[in-house]
Design a protein around this motif. Structure first.
Motif, PDB file in Angstrom:
ATOM      1  N   ARG A  24       0.858  -1.170  -0.100  1.00 21.78           N
ATOM      2  CA  ARG A  24       0.315  -0.188  -0.426  1.00 21.78           C
ATOM      3  C   ARG A  24       0.897   0.803  -0.009  1.00 21.78           C
ATOM      4  O   ARG A  24       2.146   1.136   0.338  1.00 21.78           O
ATOM      5  CB  ARG A  24      -0.905   0.060   1.243  1.00 21.78           C
ATOM      6  N   ASP A  25       0.540   2.279  -0.563  1.00 19.61           N
ATOM      7  CA  ASP A  25       0.687   3.726  -0.107  1.00 19.61           C
ATOM      8  C   ASP A  25       0.814   4.026   1.294  1.00 19.61           C
ATOM      9  O   ASP A  25      -0.498   4.552   1.927  1.00 19.61           O
ATOM     10  CB  ASP A  25       0.486   4.443  -1.140  1.00 19.61           C
ATOM     11  N   SER A  28       4.678   7.927   4.145  1.00 17.77           N
ATOM     12  CA  SER A  28       6.143   8.250   3.414  1.00 17.77           C
ATOM     13  C   SER A  28       6.089   7.294   2.599  1.00 17.77           C
ATOM     14  O   SER A  28       7.446   7.520   2.154  1.00 17.77           O
ATOM     15  CB  SER A  28       6.586   7.559   4.332  1.00 17.77           C
ATOM     16  N   GLY A  29       5.937   6.725   1.621  1.00 18.81           N
ATOM     17  CA  GLY A  29       5.446   5.472   0.208  1.00 18.81           C
ATOM     18  C   GLY A  29       5.193   4.640   0.981  1.00 18.81           C
ATOM     19  O   GLY A  29       4.026   4.116   1.263  1.00 18.81           O
ATOM     20  N   LEU A  30       5.740   3.369  -0.131  1.00 18.73           N
ATOM     21  CA  LEU A  30       5.584   2.004  -0.201  1.00 18.73           C
ATOM     22  C   LEU A  30       5.690   1.656   1.128  1.00 18.73           C
ATOM     23  O   LEU A  30       6.449   1.684   1.604  1.00 18.73           O
ATOM     24  CB  LEU A  30       6.754   1.260  -1.629  1.00 18.73           C
ATOM     25  N   GLU A  31       4.320   0.514   1.422  1.00 26.54           N
ATOM     26  CA  GLU A  31       4.637  -0.336   2.831  1.00 26.54           C
ATOM     27  C   GLU A  31       4.092  -1.587   2.212  1.00 26.54           C
ATOM     28  O   GLU A  31       3.432  -1.673   1.103  1.00 26.54           O
ATOM     29  CB  GLU A  31       3.343   0.103   3.504  1.00 26.54           C
ATOM     30  N   PRO A 172      -1.437  -5.319  -4.494  1.00 24.44           N
ATOM     31  CA  PRO A 172      -2.572  -3.737  -3.789  1.00 24.44           C
ATOM     32  C   PRO A 172      -3.705  -4.250  -3.336  1.00 24.44           C
ATOM     33  O   PRO A 172      -4.230  -5.046  -3.061  1.00 24.44           O
ATOM     34  CB  PRO A 172      -3.123  -2.961  -4.925  1.00 24.44           C
ATOM     35  N   SER A 193       8.068   0.210   5.816  1.00 27.07           N
ATOM     36  CA  SER A 193       8.596   0.400   4.669  1.00 27.07           C
ATOM     37  C   SER A 193       9.258  -0.415   4.717  1.00 27.07           C
ATOM     38  O   SER A 193       9.652  -1.527   4.937  1.00 27.07           O
ATOM     39  CB  SER A 193       9.302   1.642   4.306  1.00 27.07           C
ATOM     40  N   GLY A 223       9.454   2.961  -5.248  1.00 21.65           N
ATOM     41  CA  GLY A 223       8.620   3.789  -4.284  1.00 21.65           C
ATOM     42  C   GLY A 223       7.699   3.621  -4.167  1.00 21.65           C
ATOM     43  O   GLY A 223       6.616   4.200  -2.897  1.00 21.65           O
ATOM     44  N   ASN A 224       6.625   3.105  -4.775  1.00 19.80           N
ATOM     45  CA  ASN A 224       4.819   3.071  -4.205  1.00 19.80           C
ATOM     46  C   ASN A 224       4.557   1.914  -5.497  1.00 19.80           C
ATOM     47  O   ASN A 224       5.097   1.371  -6.025  1.00 19.80           O
ATOM     48  CB  ASN A 224       4.245   4.965  -5.257  1.00 19.80           C
ATOM     49  N   VAL A 225       2.902   1.469  -4.663  1.00 25.98           N
ATOM     50  CA  VAL A 225       2.677   0.681  -5.161  1.00 25.98           C
ATOM     51  C   VAL A 225       1.955   0.455  -6.947  1.00 25.98           C
ATOM     52  O   VAL A 225       2.575  -0.711  -7.434  1.00 25.98           O
ATOM     53  CB  VAL A 225       1.047   0.454  -4.573  1.00 25.98           C
ATOM     54  N   GLN A 227       4.731   1.623  -9.221  1.00 21.37           N
ATOM     55  CA  GLN A 227       5.808   1.159  -9.727  1.00 21.37           C
ATOM     56  C   GLN A 227       6.222  -0.404  -9.452  1.00 21.37           C
ATOM     57  O   GLN A 227       6.461  -0.701  -9.724  1.00 21.37           O
ATOM     58  CB  GLN A 227       6.990   1.726  -9.220  1.00 21.37           C
TER      59      GLN A 227
END
Length: 292
Positions: A24-25, A28-31, A172, A193, A223-225, A227
């Motif tokens: 998930r986003d 602070s970014g991707l988790e 996701p 993260s 960096g994110n979902v 990507q």
């Protein structure tokens, strides 16, 4: 880190399994979601892992009218032309089922929050997961999990004497659903993260098995979902067959691209080996090597 270092080969064939890196986003970014297995678990007790587990016999026999893709399409997206279509479907269903059983998430279900308790009640009475979804009028959403990699436990044990052939998927996180870890199998579920997970591992705050270490290292470069999913769609799943050996009294696990591995082509940009020292697996170059 639980470890079973010996030189004897485990001759039993690996057990088919599936695991899901739910992403998930965050602020602070991707988790990514990790669950901590109970300390008395027969496999990786006390270790933080992605939700997943063994293939059930019922997973490959889902009602075709309820599945969003045919077994052949499931095989094709795995890029394994010799795999039985029913097995390919079963691996996708197992990924969905295990994520629900261990975390209470119904992946690929926009209105899933309204059905979680009813699906739990049905599966608690022995109804197969796929049948429980069908009973609730929910599709078996195999298209929401994207193949990422395939890990085959080596014959020479380095972590456990049990062998698995595990397909790793990414998916996701569904909107509006809360994570509820299974009290029978896990003691916590936590969003971290990828970098944070590796930093906590390095600080000795959590335990990770080598597949989780290397998968988090891969994810830490994204960096994110969006990507993550773009990466998953753009390449075939990597086949990873670790090759362990002993060097200077330490167990070393090497991966494709390492000078000691039988395959010369790399499958990721990070380190190509982990060394068991300081009661854990470490890459040459330390934490910085994992984080790139």
């Amino acid at each position: 880190m639980p470890i079973a270092i010996n030189s004897d080969e485990v001759l039993t064939p690996p057990v088919a399994a599936a695991t899901v890196m739910v992403v998930r986003d965050g602020p602070s970014g991707l988790e990514v979601l990790l669950v901590r297995r109970h300390g008395n678990s027969g496999v990786l007790g006390g270790v933080h892992v992605f939700p997943g587990g063994k293939l059930d016999a019922s997973d490959g026999h889902a009602d075709s009218t309820a599945v969003d893709r045919t077994p052949v399409v499931c095989r094709d997206v795995l890029r394994e032309p010799t795999l039985e279509p029913a097995m390919a479907l079963g691996l996708h269903v197992a990924a969905l089922r295990e994520t629900f059983e261990e975390c209470g998430l119904l992946l690929g279900q926009p209105e899933g929050a309204a059905h979680v308790q009813a699906v739990r009640a049905l599966t608690a009475t022995g109804t197969p997961f796929a049948d429980a979804l069908r009973t609730r009028g929910l599709p078996i959403a195999t298209a929401c999990v994207y193949p990422w990699s395939r890990w085959v436990t080596p014959r020479v044990p380095s972590v456990t004497n049990k062998r698995f052939d595990t397909r790793f998927f990414v998916a996701p996180a569904p909107d509006g659903q809360a994570v509820e870890h299974c009290a029978h199998e896990a003691t916590e579920a936590v969003w971290l993260s990828p970098r944070g997970g590796l930093e906590r591992y390095w600080a000795g705050e959590i335990d990770l098995a080598p597949p989780q270490i290397m998968s988090l290292s891969e994810l830490s470069r994204l960096g994110n979902v969006a990507q993550v999913l773009t990466t998953a769609r753009s390449r075939p799943p990597s086949l990873i067959e670790p090759e362990p050996f002993d060097e200077e009294g330490c167990r070393v696990i090497c991966y494709p691209g390492d000078p000691r591995h039988s395959l010369s082509a790399r499958v990721w940009p990070g380190p190509t080996r982990l060394v068991h020292r300081n009661h854990r697996f470490e890459p040459e170059g330390g934490l910085a090597a994992l984080l790139g």
